[in-house]
Write an enzyme that holds these catalytic residues in place. Structure first.
Site, PDB file in Angstrom:
ATOM      1  N   HIS A   1      -8.652   1.866  -1.206  1.00 22.09           N
ATOM      2  CA  HIS A   1      -8.960   1.782  -2.633  1.00 22.09           C
ATOM      3  C   HIS A   1      -8.952   0.340  -3.069  1.00 22.09           C
ATOM      4  O   HIS A   1      -8.153  -0.467  -2.585  1.00 22.09           O
ATOM      5  CB  HIS A   1      -7.963   2.598  -3.468  1.00 22.09           C
ATOM      6  CG  HIS A   1      -6.522   2.291  -3.177  1.00 22.09           C
ATOM      7  ND1 HIS A   1      -5.859   2.843  -2.100  1.00 22.09           N
ATOM      8  CD2 HIS A   1      -5.635   1.481  -3.795  1.00 22.09           C
ATOM      9  CE1 HIS A   1      -4.612   2.384  -2.085  1.00 22.09           C
ATOM     10  NE2 HIS A   1      -4.456   1.552  -3.096  1.00 22.09           N
TER      11      HIS A   1
ATOM     12  N   GLN B   1       0.852  -1.206   0.000  1.00 17.86           N
ATOM     13  CA  GLN B   1       0.000   0.000   0.000  1.00 17.86           C
ATOM     14  C   GLN B   1       0.877   1.242   0.000  1.00 17.86           C
ATOM     15  O   GLN B   1       1.789   1.364   0.835  1.00 17.86           O
ATOM     16  CB  GLN B   1      -0.943   0.016   1.218  1.00 17.86           C
ATOM     17  CG  GLN B   1      -1.962   1.145   1.148  1.00 17.86           C
ATOM     18  CD  GLN B   1      -2.943   1.167   2.321  1.00 17.86           C
ATOM     19  OE1 GLN B   1      -2.788   0.427   3.294  1.00 17.86           O
ATOM     20  NE2 GLN B   1      -3.936   2.032   2.235  1.00 17.86           N
TER      21      GLN B   1
HETATM   22  P1  5GP Z   1      -1.467   0.930  -3.600  1.00 13.96           P
HETATM   23  O1  5GP Z   1      -0.048   0.613  -3.978  1.00 13.96           O
HETATM   24  O2  5GP Z   1      -1.546   1.928  -2.464  1.00 13.96           O
HETATM   25  O3  5GP Z   1      -2.333  -0.291  -3.360  1.00 13.96           O
HETATM   26  O4  5GP Z   1      -2.112   1.582  -4.877  1.00 13.96           O
HETATM   27  C1  5GP Z   1      -2.009   2.929  -5.180  1.00 13.96           C
HETATM   28  C2  5GP Z   1      -2.244   3.035  -6.663  1.00 13.96           C
HETATM   29  O5  5GP Z   1      -2.491   4.387  -6.966  1.00 13.96           O
HETATM   30  C3  5GP Z   1      -1.053   2.584  -7.500  1.00 13.96           C
HETATM   31  O6  5GP Z   1      -1.466   1.542  -8.375  1.00 13.96           O
HETATM   32  C4  5GP Z   1      -0.659   3.850  -8.258  1.00 13.96           C
HETATM   33  O7  5GP Z   1      -0.235   3.588  -9.574  1.00 13.96           O
HETATM   34  C5  5GP Z   1      -1.911   4.676  -8.214  1.00 13.96           C
HETATM   35  N1  5GP Z   1      -1.667   6.114  -8.225  1.00 13.96           N
HETATM   36  C6  5GP Z   1      -0.765   6.800  -7.475  1.00 13.96           C
HETATM   37  N2  5GP Z   1      -0.840   8.109  -7.733  1.00 13.96           N
HETATM   38  C7  5GP Z   1      -1.832   8.263  -8.651  1.00 13.96           C
HETATM   39  C8  5GP Z   1      -2.375   9.420  -9.315  1.00 13.96           C
HETATM   40  O8  5GP Z   1      -1.984  10.559  -9.101  1.00 13.96           O
HETATM   41  N3  5GP Z   1      -3.369   9.180 -10.208  1.00 13.96           N
HETATM   42  C9  5GP Z   1      -3.846   7.920 -10.476  1.00 13.96           C
HETATM   43  N4  5GP Z   1      -4.817   7.816 -11.378  1.00 13.96           N
HETATM   44  N5  5GP Z   1      -3.351   6.818  -9.863  1.00 13.96           N
HETATM   45  C10 5GP Z   1      -2.351   6.999  -8.964  1.00 13.96           C
END
Ligand code: 5GP
Ligand code: ZN
Length: 114
Positions: A100, A94
């Site tokens: 999300h 994360q």
């Molecule tokens: P996590 O790694 O926290 O499960 O997922 C976060 C996700 O958010 C990642 O897949 C990353 O690519 C996406 N993400 C991060 N910053 C942004 C952004 O500014 N815009 C969009 N559309 N996605 C983002």
């Protein structure tokens, strides 16, 4: 709303995103760094840090995140073969601490995940 939270800023319109869907409770937008041919995120408007920070009052809201994610997968050409992922905690990958759900599709998925 957490002023330091990236996804709260997207909800607020302070940072642009390629939106698929929004209503009073949730929003969906394409991931900026897709890990599959189709990869989008579904988030609640309410700031919850992650699954581990959910209260019982959030159960219906996160159920809606799941239902809308499946509906959007069908409506965006992913069909019925997709994966949903909630990462919880840095150790699990994360990076954004606003709950999300990833929806990934458009290719064959493997198991176990990395
Ligand atoms: P996590 O790694 O926290 O499960 O997922 C976060 C996700 O958010 C990642 O897949 C990353 O690519 C996406 N993400 C991060 N910053 C942004 C952004 O500014 N815009 C969009 N559309 N996605 C983002
Ligand atoms: Zn937030």
């Amino acid at each position: 709303m957490d002023p330091n939270c990236l996804f709260c800023k997207i909800i607020n319109g302070d940072i642009p995103a390629s939106k698929l869907y929004e209503d009073d409770d949730v929003m969906a937008f394409w991931d900026i760094s897709p890990q599959a041919p189709k990869h989008f995120l579904v988030i609640p408007r309410k700031h919850i840090a992650g699954p581990g920070a959910m209260g019982s009052e959030d159960e219906q809201l996160i159920g809606k995140v799941l239902r809308i994610g499946a509906k959007l997968a069908r409506e965006n050409g992913i069909g019925d073969g997709f994966r949903v992922v909630f990462n919880n905690g840095a150790e699990a990958g994360q990076t954004v601490f606003h709950i999300h759900m990833h929806v990934l599709g458009g290719r064959t998925m493997t198991w176990p995940p990395g």
